[in-house]
Structures are given as C-alpha cells and as structure tokens.
Design a protein around this motif. Sequence first.
Motif, PDB file in Angstrom:
ATOM      1  N   THR A   1      34.736 -26.938   0.611  1.00  0.00           N
ATOM      2  CA  THR A   1      33.922 -27.685  -0.317  1.00  0.00           C
ATOM      3  C   THR A   1      33.153 -26.514  -1.409  1.00  0.00           C
ATOM      4  OG1 THR A   1      31.927 -27.557   1.253  1.00  0.00           O
ATOM      5  CG2 THR A   1      32.961 -29.442   1.123  1.00  0.00           C
ATOM      6  N   THR A   2      32.866 -25.486  -0.971  1.00  0.00           N
ATOM      7  CA  THR A   2      32.560 -24.211  -1.632  1.00  0.00           C
ATOM      8  C   THR A   2      33.378 -23.869  -2.704  1.00  0.00           C
ATOM      9  OG1 THR A   2      30.978 -23.382   0.122  1.00  0.00           O
ATOM     10  CG2 THR A   2      31.318 -22.023  -1.624  1.00  0.00           C
ATOM     11  N   LEU A   3      34.590 -23.560  -2.271  1.00  0.00           N
ATOM     12  CA  LEU A   3      35.623 -23.125  -3.101  1.00  0.00           C
ATOM     13  C   LEU A   3      35.957 -24.188  -4.241  1.00  0.00           C
ATOM     14  CD1 LEU A   3      38.165 -21.406  -4.016  1.00  0.00           C
ATOM     15  CD2 LEU A   3      39.291 -22.797  -2.381  1.00  0.00           C
ATOM     16  N   VAL A   4      35.781 -25.557  -3.916  1.00  0.00           N
ATOM     17  CA  VAL A   4      35.974 -26.725  -4.937  1.00  0.00           C
ATOM     18  C   VAL A   4      34.981 -26.616  -5.586  1.00  0.00           C
ATOM     19  CG1 VAL A   4      35.932 -29.158  -5.062  1.00  0.00           C
ATOM     20  CG2 VAL A   4      37.297 -28.185  -3.465  1.00  0.00           C
ATOM     21  N   ASN A   5      33.573 -26.534  -5.420  1.00  0.00           N
ATOM     22  CA  ASN A   5      32.486 -26.336  -6.372  1.00  0.00           C
ATOM     23  C   ASN A   5      32.374 -25.087  -7.167  1.00  0.00           C
ATOM     24  OD1 ASN A   5      30.894 -28.779  -6.022  1.00  0.00           O
ATOM     25  ND2 ASN A   5      30.455 -28.270  -4.316  1.00  0.00           N
ATOM     26  N   ALA A   6      33.138 -23.888  -6.671  1.00  0.00           N
ATOM     27  CA  ALA A   6      32.815 -22.883  -7.449  1.00  0.00           C
ATOM     28  C   ALA A   6      33.815 -22.912  -8.590  1.00  0.00           C
ATOM     29  CB  ALA A   6      33.473 -21.424  -6.438  1.00  0.00           C
ATOM     30  N   LEU A   7      34.948 -23.687  -8.549  1.00  0.00           N
ATOM     31  CA  LEU A   7      36.348 -23.635  -9.564  1.00  0.00           C
ATOM     32  C   LEU A   7      35.500 -24.479 -10.517  1.00  0.00           C
ATOM     33  CD1 LEU A   7      39.395 -24.518  -7.330  1.00  0.00           C
ATOM     34  CD2 LEU A   7      38.568 -22.297  -8.479  1.00  0.00           C
ATOM     35  N   GLY A   8      34.503 -25.042 -10.470  1.00  0.00           N
ATOM     36  CA  GLY A   8      33.720 -25.844 -11.803  1.00  0.00           C
ATOM     37  C   GLY A   8      33.630 -27.203 -11.476  1.00  0.00           C
ATOM     38  N   VAL A   9      32.727 -27.762 -12.416  1.00  0.00           N
ATOM     39  CA  VAL A   9      32.197 -29.174 -12.032  1.00  0.00           C
ATOM     40  C   VAL A   9      33.322 -30.116 -12.415  1.00  0.00           C
ATOM     41  CG1 VAL A   9      31.461 -29.647 -14.541  1.00  0.00           C
ATOM     42  CG2 VAL A   9      30.517 -30.740 -12.574  1.00  0.00           C
ATOM     43  N   VAL A  10      34.249 -29.743 -13.302  1.00  0.00           N
ATOM     44  CA  VAL A  10      35.540 -30.444 -13.844  1.00  0.00           C
ATOM     45  C   VAL A  10      36.517 -30.853 -12.310  1.00  0.00           C
ATOM     46  CG1 VAL A  10      37.428 -30.887 -14.999  1.00  0.00           C
ATOM     47  CG2 VAL A  10      35.396 -29.995 -16.004  1.00  0.00           C
ATOM     48  N   ILE A  11      36.847 -29.615 -11.885  1.00  0.00           N
ATOM     49  CA  ILE A  11      37.563 -29.501 -10.630  1.00  0.00           C
ATOM     50  C   ILE A  11      37.069 -30.448  -9.358  1.00  0.00           C
ATOM     51  CG2 ILE A  11      38.524 -28.190  -8.797  1.00  0.00           C
ATOM     52  CD1 ILE A  11      40.003 -27.793 -11.653  1.00  0.00           C
ATOM     53  N   ALA A  12      35.732 -30.239  -9.425  1.00  0.00           N
ATOM     54  CA  ALA A  12      34.958 -30.927  -8.216  1.00  0.00           C
ATOM     55  C   ALA A  12      34.853 -32.481  -8.664  1.00  0.00           C
ATOM     56  CB  ALA A  12      33.438 -30.531  -8.389  1.00  0.00           C
ATOM     57  N   ASP A  13      34.924 -32.955  -9.893  1.00  0.00           N
ATOM     58  CA  ASP A  13      34.885 -34.155 -10.414  1.00  0.00           C
ATOM     59  C   ASP A  13      36.371 -34.670 -10.098  1.00  0.00           C
ATOM     60  OD1 ASP A  13      34.413 -36.805 -11.627  1.00  0.00           O
ATOM     61  OD2 ASP A  13      35.662 -35.881 -13.643  1.00  0.00           O
ATOM     62  N   ARG A  14      37.392 -33.972 -10.162  1.00  0.00           N
ATOM     63  CA  ARG A  14      38.780 -34.806  -9.990  1.00  0.00           C
ATOM     64  C   ARG A  14      38.750 -34.757  -8.541  1.00  0.00           C
ATOM     65  NH1 ARG A  14      41.876 -30.476 -14.175  1.00  0.00           N
ATOM     66  NH2 ARG A  14      41.430 -31.722 -16.069  1.00  0.00           N
ATOM     67  N   VAL A  15      38.585 -33.821  -7.673  1.00  0.00           N
ATOM     68  CA  VAL A  15      38.497 -33.953  -6.086  1.00  0.00           C
ATOM     69  C   VAL A  15      37.846 -35.417  -5.600  1.00  0.00           C
ATOM     70  CG1 VAL A  15      37.880 -32.867  -4.128  1.00  0.00           C
ATOM     71  CG2 VAL A  15      38.847 -31.418  -5.932  1.00  0.00           C
ATOM     72  N   ASN A  16      36.619 -35.384  -6.170  1.00  0.00           N
ATOM     73  CA  ASN A  16      35.795 -36.562  -5.816  1.00  0.00           C
ATOM     74  C   ASN A  16      36.421 -37.782  -6.177  1.00  0.00           C
ATOM     75  OD1 ASN A  16      33.656 -35.196  -4.446  1.00  0.00           O
ATOM     76  ND2 ASN A  16      32.355 -35.049  -6.337  1.00  0.00           N
ATOM     77  N   LYS A  17      37.128 -38.116  -7.357  1.00  0.00           N
ATOM     78  CA  LYS A  17      37.815 -39.063  -7.688  1.00  0.00           C
ATOM     79  C   LYS A  17      38.979 -39.467  -6.778  1.00  0.00           C
ATOM     80  CE  LYS A  17      36.482 -38.971 -12.667  1.00  0.00           C
ATOM     81  NZ  LYS A  17      37.123 -38.810 -14.001  1.00  0.00           N
ATOM     82  N   VAL A  18      39.514 -38.421  -6.363  1.00  0.00           N
ATOM     83  CA  VAL A  18      40.788 -38.641  -5.395  1.00  0.00           C
ATOM     84  C   VAL A  18      40.422 -38.968  -4.093  1.00  0.00           C
ATOM     85  CG1 VAL A  18      42.555 -37.532  -4.329  1.00  0.00           C
ATOM     86  CG2 VAL A  18      42.305 -37.179  -6.800  1.00  0.00           C
TER      87      VAL A  18
END
Length: 456
Positions: A139-156
Amino acid sequence: MTSAPETASGRLVPRLGLLSLVVFGLSYMAPAIVVSTFGVISTTSAGAAPTAYLIATVAMTLTAASYGKLARDHPTSGSVYTYARKLLGSRIGFLAGWALLLDYLFLPMVAWLIQALYLHVQFPILPTWGWLVTVIAVTTLVNALGVVIADRVNKVLLGLTTLGLLAIVVVCVHTVGGAPAGDGAHALWNPAVSLGTVTAAAAIAAYSFLGFDAISTLSEEVRDPRRNVPRGILLTVLIGGGIFFAVSLLLQWVHPGTVFQDEATAGYEVATLAGGKGFADVTNAISLIGGLASCVAIQASTSRLMYVMGRDGVLPRRAFGYLHPRSRTPLFNLLLIAAIGLPATTLSLTTATSFINFGAFLAFTLVNICVITAWVRHRRAGTPRPVLTHVVLPVLGAAADVYLLTKLDRTAVLLGSAWLVLGIAYLGVLTRGFRREPPELHLEAREQAASAAAPQ
C-alpha cells in the motif's frame, strides 16, 4: 510561457474527478465490511440488522450534508481541521485536527492489522507479522507512486469487491426466492426488537461509514472541488448506506434471529448456509481484496491531513509539508504512517479501534457546529442562508454524533480524552502559553505571489 505554478505554490495537483472521489470514498469504507460485521450488528439489534443500517445511514447523511456545505465554501485539503480553523478559531481548529489525527493515525494500523489477520487465516504460509509487513509495503508503494496510480488500483480492487458482493446478493436472493414475502419484513422488525436495541446497533453500524469524510482531504487534488467534493461525499454515504442496507437485509433474511456459532464470523456462516463452503471461501477472499483497497485509501487520506498540518507549520514543515517533486505525494508522511503501523501486532484490536471512534465522532460533531457558525456569519453579513439546511439539519446531525459518542465504552472515552489533554499541552507549547496564535499558512497570498513571479 508557463501554466499554473503548482509546484511553486506548494500545492497538490488537481487530477481527480467525481467518479474517482466516490471510488476513493467507497474504497475507504470497504463495502464488504457489512459481511464481516453482520453478526455483531444482528445480535445487538435483536435480529434487525438492516434497520440499524438504515438509521445509521440517515444519521451519517446529515453529517455528510454538512461536510458538503463546508467543502463547497473551503475547497482546500485538511477536512475538519481546515473548517474549524476558519470558522471556530485557530485554537479550536488545531484541537479538531489533533482529534482527527488520532482517528487517522490509528485507522491505517487497524486496517493493516485486520488485513494481516485474515490473510494469515486464509493463507497461513506467512505469520501474521509477515503479512502485516507485506500489506504495509504494497500500500505504501502504491500511494508513493502518486494519486493517479492509487486511484487506478482502487478502481480495480473496488470493482472486484463489487462483483463479490453481487455474487452474495444473487446467491442470497436465490436462497430466499421460495420463501414467503412476509419473511423479509421480519428481517426489518420482529417482536424482540426495540428502539433501544436497534439504535444501539445503529451506533455500531455507523462505524462502517468512517471514511466518507476522507474525501474532503483530497480537495486540492480534485478538478472543480466546489462542485465535485460535496457531491462525492453525499454520493459515497448514500451508495455505501444502500449497499449496507441491501446486503444486511438479505443476510438477515437468509438467517433470521441472532443465534450464530460465532457472531464475529457470522457473515461467513450465512454465506456457507446460502452457497456452501466453497462459495463462502471465495467471498472471504473478496473481502480481503476490498480490505486492500481500503488500506490504500486510508493511508492516502492520512498523509494528506498530515501534509496540510505540516504546510501550516502546526507540525514541522520541512518534513510533514514535503511533497516529492515527481509524484507530488507527501512521501515522508506515507513512510511515517507505514512505520507507525509496523508494531500493530503488539496491540489489541479493541484498544486501537476505541481510539478511532472517539476522534471520528468528535470531528463529525464539530463539522455540524461549523455549518451553524457559518450560518450566523452569513446572517450578520446580510447574506442569510436557509435555516432548515444550515441550522436544523446540522443540529440533528450533531445530536446524532454526540449520541454515537456516548455509546463508546469507557476505555475509548478515557483514552480519547487523554489524547486531547496531550494536544492541549502541545498547543500551549506551540503558542508559548496560549499567548500567540497557532501558525497558519496564508495559501492564497502565496499563490498570488507565485503567479506574479512566474515567467510570462
């Protein structure tokens, strides 16, 4: 010629739309939690879990409406910390942020711990602490990559969770398909239910909604925040409440009454009853997927709150107010939250969650008070706002939040009060014996200066 000097002004970058906000809010709430908590709420309500969720939805909608009004007037990150600071004074704003920080700091820890516990049960190849470290790292890696990446992961992840919940709905509907229509009414109310039992259960059910307010912490990363943030908050509560009500109704219909082998795993028991053990195992895995999306959203919103408090100088600005130059994420805050979560296995889940509830309901109460305060100011300025939506409904919302606060156990109140006393002491040090105002960043002035300095 340059465009808006976002990096120069030190602001977050607006990239999210209304759909992303709703996905973020629902991911934070983790809709599959209705299956995990069904047994506790059913037992407390005397077999009327959907009614408890309906009452909780109404109560949270009142507060969500107040959040929406404030987000429209103050489209900046910081949630109740920002609102209370602007409307109730800098000192109350500081304490509001301090109380909310209690909620947000422990939410990631609890989310990670629950995820690790369930992963260990489902996949015992790793011990609980091993799964904890793995989930925190992901989760830290996903959030560190940026809000756009976190948004895509959350949608999936939220999409997979939705499919799992739909599977539960379909199987439950098939199970009750041949039952008399009157049995559904029994799930809403039965002779054993009373106003006391169902409202006590609603207080517990309200915990499932914690997180809808986190949308307001992303205001500076949203396109057209005055329009999208209020809509996102309200839609999250209504959609989440609708899911909680519908799923709990079907679960209660499949399994009337309150007799379970273990109320903590009653959702799994009902899923087994409706579709067999294999189906229950799949739904349990789906819950784990939804939990991972919740972990991503919780850590992201906590880091934004800490960023705003650092940017204001309430927390050390150099560390907490830092944004990574490429990803535009508060990297220090993300890593600090991850470090705080590492000792989660040494804490009692009950103790950790007791902190969360105290901070959340106190913050919700202050949000409603802020709306009433804004109404008074506008009235004095000759621009009155409707009494119903800006006084009556916020008063009802505050009353509901205070009622939920009184339903917490004594340990939660004592620990939460101790945290507030610590905050008051820190505020005294920060303001040199309350003789100075807490530090504040005048962001609008900084933006104007940055715009004037930008090359044309």
